[in-house]
Motif scaffolding. Structure first.
Motif, PDB file in Angstrom:
ATOM      1  N   GLY A   1      38.589  48.299  40.162  1.00 19.26           N
ATOM      2  CA  GLY A   1      39.625  48.273  39.132  1.00 19.26           C
ATOM      3  C   GLY A   1      40.953  47.822  39.715  1.00 19.26           C
TER       4      GLY A   1
ATOM      5  N   PRO B   1      47.400  49.104  38.108  1.00 25.34           N
ATOM      6  CA  PRO B   1      48.430  49.517  39.059  1.00 25.34           C
ATOM      7  C   PRO B   1      47.901  50.420  40.167  1.00 25.34           C
ATOM      8  CG  PRO B   1      48.980  50.208  36.796  1.00 25.34           C
ATOM      9  CD  PRO B   1      47.777  49.336  36.701  1.00 25.34           C
ATOM     10  N   ALA B   2      46.953  51.291  39.844  1.00 26.27           N
ATOM     11  CA  ALA B   2      46.440  52.204  40.871  1.00 26.27           C
ATOM     12  C   ALA B   2      45.570  51.461  41.879  1.00 26.27           C
ATOM     13  CB  ALA B   2      45.635  53.327  40.217  1.00 26.27           C
TER      14      ALA B   2
ATOM     15  N   GLU C   1      37.160  43.732  40.172  1.00 21.97           N
ATOM     16  CA  GLU C   1      37.786  43.838  38.848  1.00 21.97           C
ATOM     17  C   GLU C   1      36.841  43.276  37.794  1.00 21.97           C
ATOM     18  OE1 GLU C   1      40.407  45.081  37.138  1.00 21.97           O
ATOM     19  OE2 GLU C   1      39.574  43.976  35.425  1.00 21.97           O
ATOM     20  N   ALA C   2      36.633  44.054  36.747  1.00 21.85           N
ATOM     21  CA  ALA C   2      35.715  43.626  35.682  1.00 21.85           C
ATOM     22  C   ALA C   2      36.213  42.370  34.977  1.00 21.85           C
ATOM     23  CB  ALA C   2      35.565  44.759  34.659  1.00 21.85           C
TER      24      ALA C   2
ATOM     25  N   ARG D   1      46.343  47.694  32.918  1.00 23.31           N
ATOM     26  CA  ARG D   1      47.180  47.996  31.759  1.00 23.31           C
ATOM     27  C   ARG D   1      48.513  47.255  31.787  1.00 23.31           C
ATOM     28  NH1 ARG D   1      49.454  54.117  32.181  1.00 23.31           N
ATOM     29  NH2 ARG D   1      50.655  53.364  30.410  1.00 23.31           N
TER      30      ARG D   1
ATOM     31  N   SER E   1      33.683  41.281  37.896  1.00 27.03           N
ATOM     32  CA  SER E   1      32.805  42.204  38.624  1.00 27.03           C
ATOM     33  C   SER E   1      32.839  43.583  37.977  1.00 27.03           C
ATOM     34  CB  SER E   1      33.250  42.304  40.089  1.00 27.03           C
ATOM     35  OG  SER E   1      33.263  41.033  40.678  1.00 27.03           O
TER      36      SER E   1
ATOM     37  N   LEU F   1      31.395  46.620  37.770  1.00 25.14           N
ATOM     38  CA  LEU F   1      30.398  47.269  38.621  1.00 25.14           C
ATOM     39  C   LEU F   1      29.714  48.426  37.901  1.00 25.14           C
ATOM     40  CD1 LEU F   1      32.163  47.368  42.101  1.00 25.14           C
ATOM     41  CD2 LEU F   1      30.939  45.487  40.986  1.00 25.14           C
TER      42      LEU F   1
ATOM     43  N   GLY G   1      40.766  53.071  35.204  1.00 21.52           N
ATOM     44  CA  GLY G   1      41.702  53.177  34.098  1.00 21.52           C
ATOM     45  C   GLY G   1      41.242  54.019  32.929  1.00 21.52           C
TER      46      GLY G   1
ATOM     47  N   ASP H   1      44.410  56.887  36.249  1.00 26.28           N
ATOM     48  CA  ASP H   1      43.946  57.034  34.863  1.00 26.28           C
ATOM     49  C   ASP H   1      42.456  57.329  34.789  1.00 26.28           C
ATOM     50  OD1 ASP H   1      46.485  56.589  33.929  1.00 26.28           O
ATOM     51  OD2 ASP H   1      46.188  54.451  33.587  1.00 26.28           O
TER      52      ASP H   1
HETATM   53  P1  ADP Z   1      45.282  52.462  36.281  1.00 29.55           P
HETATM   54  O1  ADP Z   1      46.518  52.625  35.471  1.00 29.55           O
HETATM   55  O2  ADP Z   1      44.679  53.766  36.669  1.00 29.55           O
HETATM   56  O3  ADP Z   1      45.479  51.554  37.430  1.00 29.55           O
HETATM   57  P2  ADP Z   1      44.212  50.412  34.435  1.00 29.55           P
HETATM   58  O4  ADP Z   1      43.595  50.722  33.134  1.00 29.55           O
HETATM   59  O5  ADP Z   1      45.539  49.764  34.439  1.00 29.55           O
HETATM   60  O6  ADP Z   1      44.182  51.747  35.307  1.00 29.55           O
HETATM   61  O7  ADP Z   1      43.283  49.451  35.230  1.00 29.55           O
HETATM   62  C1  ADP Z   1      41.910  49.658  35.357  1.00 29.55           C
HETATM   63  C2  ADP Z   1      41.235  48.333  35.699  1.00 29.55           C
HETATM   64  O8  ADP Z   1      39.891  48.606  36.038  1.00 29.55           O
HETATM   65  C3  ADP Z   1      41.208  47.331  34.536  1.00 29.55           C
HETATM   66  O9  ADP Z   1      41.714  46.087  34.979  1.00 29.55           O
HETATM   67  C4  ADP Z   1      39.707  47.231  34.197  1.00 29.55           C
HETATM   68  O10 ADP Z   1      39.330  45.924  33.804  1.00 29.55           O
HETATM   69  C5  ADP Z   1      39.036  47.610  35.496  1.00 29.55           C
HETATM   70  N1  ADP Z   1      37.693  48.182  35.369  1.00 29.55           N
HETATM   71  C6  ADP Z   1      37.297  49.115  34.482  1.00 29.55           C
HETATM   72  N2  ADP Z   1      35.982  49.424  34.672  1.00 29.55           N
HETATM   73  C7  ADP Z   1      35.559  48.669  35.709  1.00 29.55           C
HETATM   74  C8  ADP Z   1      34.310  48.528  36.401  1.00 29.55           C
HETATM   75  N3  ADP Z   1      33.266  49.256  36.079  1.00 29.55           N
HETATM   76  N4  ADP Z   1      34.224  47.633  37.437  1.00 29.55           N
HETATM   77  C9  ADP Z   1      35.336  46.925  37.801  1.00 29.55           C
HETATM   78  N5  ADP Z   1      36.514  47.007  37.180  1.00 29.55           N
HETATM   79  C10 ADP Z   1      36.645  47.869  36.161  1.00 29.55           C
END
Ligand code: ADP
Ligand code: SF4
Length: 691
Positions: free
Chosen positions: A395, A398-399, A418-419, A426, A462, A464, A482, A648
């Motif tokens: 993911g 930001p985190a 990253e998916a 966000r 990706s 996952l 997230g 998140d």
């Molecule tokens: P945070 O604020 O905790 O950083 P976000 O919602 O901003 O969380 O970001 C989460 C990211 O994780 C998004 O870009 C989303 O596309 C990605 N994501 C969610 N599920 C998966 C997954 N299974 N594999 C890869 N990336 C993912």
């Protein structure tokens, strides 16, 4: 890399009375939620700024006397000699890399409810206390004896400030927080004696205080005045025209003019409503009225803009509070031609919330802020990696971005999966919403940083699965996938899903950010209370909807009171024609209307609607983390030494919580297992000897 010649002007030394600043980067006073309770944390925060190259570094406001104190806000105190060691520690830290150390002295006058000292508040004219909280306390009018006392307290304070090691002493009369301003303003000074009436009379106290200070310490310390560019409290307020008259009248009085703006809300304008250099119109031309240098602020993050301000003769010093919080190394980066590495402030004012809630401040962009001493975090450095070598971060919000950046800095081999097809999560979506463009800087800074790291690889497309993660065989896995907005109404009013007729179209902010928007009469139900409800209302008006915002709170976007945005949000929505319904929740949703209910009496009313925008709470997205957790028995065989969800994906929160969680994860990796003790240092008040 050498810097552009256009930026050289920012590195010219500038004299302030008997002392000289090494450059034009001036960290103006700013609060930090630590103050007298956390003096070592504050000192270390300022020391890091000295290391980052600031020419001048100031404390936050320092109360000079117990007769004016602003409990529950936590700033600094110089009430007695016992307060001096903490301030001396700060001065020493500030001066550690050749910066000038400044102290901002204040008697808060009619801004001081004195909830702690129980002293009767003092003001030029008897009026109710003017604070954020409408305390039911009134001040009495000062007589000549009180003014003599005030002058003596100031003399004592400036002597003590010098003894603490400060180079600069600022007398604070801006933002409505200092008694100098209360005397200058006809709104708070209605006196008929030599201290009221004409501008000359209203500035008498200010002149006397500066002259007293000069007599006490002027041989070695620079003395500055911090005043409001325009008080913005109506016709009686101290206006920009009066400020110009005052500066002409007392052109040579202080060694430096420090110009702030209006209330704190105006001065620290959030990016949602205020751009960079927003005070330019109010400050332009003032420099011509005085031979003394002028500092002003404007959420400056662009060195080109800073240099322009100096070249155009608007400012001598570039004043920064928030930009210095977001990037304490801003001057060093400009100096070394690394301006593209500046971690730009996004103007979210999360830093302000630390002060407003009397907790330690945090910064969305710089998670190390106020953790420099507590946890030993540095905004630019991190310890080399520990025993393990590689980490999978899932993911790129930001985190995930922050975790990958700091892990990369530590020297781990990092795979960031990253998916989607873009970085930012966000913030990549939210920065396209009205007023939130600056949010994109959270992604931009981190994308650029990891782009420079050969040991961090990004994999897009990706998404996952748990099987993928278990097959890859990384030593550590950080799940930062997230959260998504809930459509079922669960938040504060409803702790279980609310009754919703399926015939009513219900949308969430995720729908809106994906381009799925309602039409017609839309009820925005805001039980989140931060910015998203107001932003959705604004977006829907732009999309042509007729919008009613319903919230159980007494104020629209209630929590934004802490970010100094609340009044701006209300003004903006009212200006757009949004109907604002306060103190009412939504009891249930019917096919063609919502049933609202009074927060206090429960009395219900029908509100016709074609659609509902639900802004309640968020849930961790997807099932990756719970699935992996359920298969914990397989981790070791897959070569996984640790696997955890952060930010998140663990429990949704603001963006600042996510960047902090990313940094915290990355710094803790390969460290000692957390015990039961707090994972940070703190200062515990020393007990007085038994009475
Ligand atoms: P945070 O604020 O905790 O950083 P976000 O919602 O901003 O969380 O970001 C989460 C990211 O994780 C998004 O870009 C989303 O596309 C990605 N994501 C969610 N599920 C998966 C997954 N299974 N594999 C890869 N990336 C993912
Ligand atoms: Fe800027 Fe937000 Fe950091 Fe404050 S919290 S310094 S406004 S990025």
């Amino acid at each position: 890399m050498s810097r552009p010649a256009a930026h050289d002007i920012l590195f010219e030394p500038v004299q302030i009375g008997p002392v000289t600043a090494k450059n034009r980067f001036f960290q103006v006073p700013h609060c930090n939620g630590g103050g007298y309770r956390d003096p070592s944390a504050v000192a270390e925060m300022r020391r890091v700024k000295a290391e980052g190259g600031w020419g001048v570094i100031f404390t936050e406001q320092v109360e000079i006397h117990h007769s004016a104190e602003i409990t529950p806000w936590i700033e600094l105190r110089l009430w007695e000699e016992g307060d001096m060691p903490a301030l001396a520690r700060m001065a020493e830290a500030m001066k550690s890399h050749g910066a000038l150390a400044g102290i901002e002295l204040v008697h808060p006058g009619v801004n001081a409810p004195n909830l702690y000292s129980r002293a009767v508040p003092l003001a030029p004219t008897a009026l109710p206390i003017r604070t954020f909280t409408n305390d039911p306390v009134q001040a009495r009018a000062m007589d000549r004896e009180d003014i003599r006392d005030l002058r003596r307290w100031h003399r004592t304070a400036v002597r003590r400030a010098k003894a603490c090691g400060f180079d600069l002493v600022c007398l604070y009369g801006a933002h409505g927080f200092g008694i100098i301003q209360h005397f200058l303003s006809r709104a708070t000074n209605q006196r008929g004696d030599a201290y009221g009436g004409s501008l000359e009379n209203r500035s008498r106290l200010l002149r006397e205080l500066v002259e007293d200070a000069r007599e006490e310490i002027g041989d070695t310390c620079g003395i500055s005045l911090r005043l409001s560019l325009d008080e913005v409290v109506g016709d009686l307020g101290f206006s920009n025209a009066e400020l110009r008259d005052l500066i002409e009248m007392h052109a040579e009085l202080p060694d430096l003019w420090d110009l702030a703006h209006g209330s704190w809300e105006e001065c620290s304008g959030p990016s949602r409503f205020t751009g960079e250099a927003a005070q330019e119109g109010l400050v332009t031309g003032i420099r011509a009225l005085t031979p003394k240098p002028v500092v002003g602020v404007g959420r400056f993050t662009s060195p080109d803009e800073m240099a322009r301000q100096v070249r155009a003769g608007i400012l001598d010093f570039i004043g920064c509070a928030r930009p210095s919080i977001a990037d304490p190394f801003l001057p060093k980066k400009v100096e070394e031609g690394r301006s593209d590495e500046i971690r730009e402030c996004i103007g979210c004012n999360i830093c302000v919330t630390g002060d407003m809630t009397a907790s330690l401040s945090r910064c969305t962009q710089n998670p190390a802020f106020m953790e420099e001493w507590r946890r030993g975090w540095h905004p630019e450095r991190a310890p080399a990696r520990g025993a393990s070598r590689n980490v999978l971060v899932v993911g790129a919000g930001p985190a995930g971005l922050e975790a990958a950046r700091v892990l990369g800095l530590r020297g781990y081999e990092v795979a960031l999966a990253e998916a989607g097809t873009a970085l930012g999560g966000r913030v990549a979506r939210e920065c396209r919403l009205p007023g939130l463009a600056a949010w994109g800087r959270v992604r931009d800074y981190r994308a650029a940083a990891i782009g420079r790291m050969p040991n961090v690889s990004v994999y897009f497309d990706s998404a996952l699965t748990a099987d993928d993660v278990l097959e890859f065989g990384f030593e550590h896995v950080c799940i930062a996938t997230g959260a998504v907005w809930r459509a079922d109404g669960v938040a504060r009013q409803h702790v279980v899903p609310m009754p919703v007729d399926p015939a009513m179209p219900v949308f969430t902010p995720d729908d809106a950010m994906a381009g799925r928007l309602p039409s017609g009469r839309v009820v925005v139900y805001d039980d989140d209370h931060y910015y998203m409800g107001g932003v959705m209302a604004e977006l829907l008006v732009q999309a042509g909807c007729t919008v009613t915002l319903v919230t159980p709170a007494a104020r629209v976007s209630d929590w934004t009171w802490n970010t100094l945005e609340q009044a701006g949000v209300h003004r903006r929505l009212a200006g757009l024609g949004v109907e604002i319904v306060l103190n009412r929740g939504v009891a249930r949703i019917r096919a063609d209307h919502v049933v609202t209910s009074c927060t206090y009496t429960g009395a219900e009313a029908a509100l016709p609607a074609d659609a509902v925008m639900m802004v309640g709470s968020r849930s961790p997205a997807g099932t990756l983390w719970p699935e992996l957790k359920a298969r914990q028995a397989e981790w070791a065989a897959a070569g996984i030494r640790s696997l955890r969800a952060i930010a998140d994906a663990e429990a949704p929160g603001p963006i600042a919580w996510a960047t902090w969680a990313g940094q915290n994860y990355a710094r803790a990796l390969d460290g000692e297992a957390p015990g039961d003790a707090p994972p940070f240092r703190r200062e515990i008040a020393a007990l007085a000897p038994p009475a």
